[in-house]
Design an enzyme around this catalytic site. Sequence first.
Site: not given
Ligand code: WQD
Length: 341
Positions: A126, A151, A155
């Site tokens: 990741s 987590y 990785k």
């Molecule tokens: C994306 C953006 C949030 C939810 C994570 C893991 C990564 C991978 C993918 C597994 C951010 C914003 C999110 C919400 C929001 N996982 N957001 N409201 O954090 O980039 O990555 O998931 O492999 O390892 O770290 O993805 O989709 O959680 O967030 O505003 O209800 O959307 O703040 O900016 P992230 P995400």
Amino acid sequence: MDKILVTGGLGFIGSHTVVELQNEGYEVVIIDDLSNSSEKVLDGITAITGKTPIFEKLDLKNKEGVEAFFAKHNDVKGVIHFAASKAVGESVQEPLLYYENNIGTLVYILKELKKLPSAAFIFSSSCTVYGQADELPITENAPVKQAESPYGNTKQIGEEVIKDTCKVVPTLKAIALRYFNPIGAHESVEIGELPIGVPQNLVPFITQTAIGLRQELSVFGDDYPTPDGTCIRDYIHVVDLAKAHVVALGRLLRNKNKANYETFNLGTGKGSSVLEVVKSFEKVSGKKLNYKIVGRREGDIISAYADTNKANDELGWKTKLTLDEAMDSAWKWEQKVRAND
Ligand code: WQD
């Protein structure tokens, strides 16, 4: 054609990769413990390809079970290893669960691959290993930073375990694929993302809000140093991502790799903000999304998107599908899942 083991093959990225492996003519055997997926996903895969993969329900923490599996399937030529716990927040609360499930099981699999005449190993890594990169877009040479969560640490450690093993097991070749943000669903609407409980990730939360399962989307902060104040990520269509796994596997099986251990960033190379993703959804769905701006989420980085040159040049792979196509497929999938509820 070669037999390939896909661990976590009934999961979101795993199931899409199984479809692409079958399209390429591989024989696929899936191990999944069904802790975060359902056996019904097998029907979706079969509906798309007309072929039902061999499925063995197995918790990879069961060392004897892993040994018995490889004794039975000693003709496995490659492994694509997705099976892992992946909820960032949960990993902070339950670190030992994450180290046991994500690292302990990896060791058991690698010990079995050591016994085979040769093995190709693709590891689901990741972009989280980079943390907040100093330079954007992010290349594979960007420094791996102190993980923000157990987590993310699993990785990083997983990559090190594989790299050290490849150094002393000449018959083992491995590639770590560092995903950016996988989203969307197969165009057939037969498989897609099935988050259990309240989604942590942005896109399933958007589609569940639009379908009425969630009251409104909370946008975690609009005071970041970005054009519209919301965080930027590289959202890659899960089908593009799945195809990259087949290409990476072929690179190893055909001995085209340049080293016994390689890493590749898998992204579109384009960053999209949270509000841009919301706008894309509204455009493709024709629906106004109910959202509110709230405070920042702990641990979020400001911006991450991939430098795709190495994957383009070395793998001969690049993404073909757009953010709009990904959001459209995610929305179609959400509607299908809810229609069957
Ligand atoms: C994306 C953006 C949030 C939810 C994570 C893991 C990564 C991978 C993918 C597994 C951010 C914003 C999110 C919400 C929001 N996982 N957001 N409201 O954090 O980039 O990555 O998931 O492999 O390892 O770290 O993805 O989709 O959680 O967030 O505003 O209800 O959307 O703040 O900016 P992230 P995400």
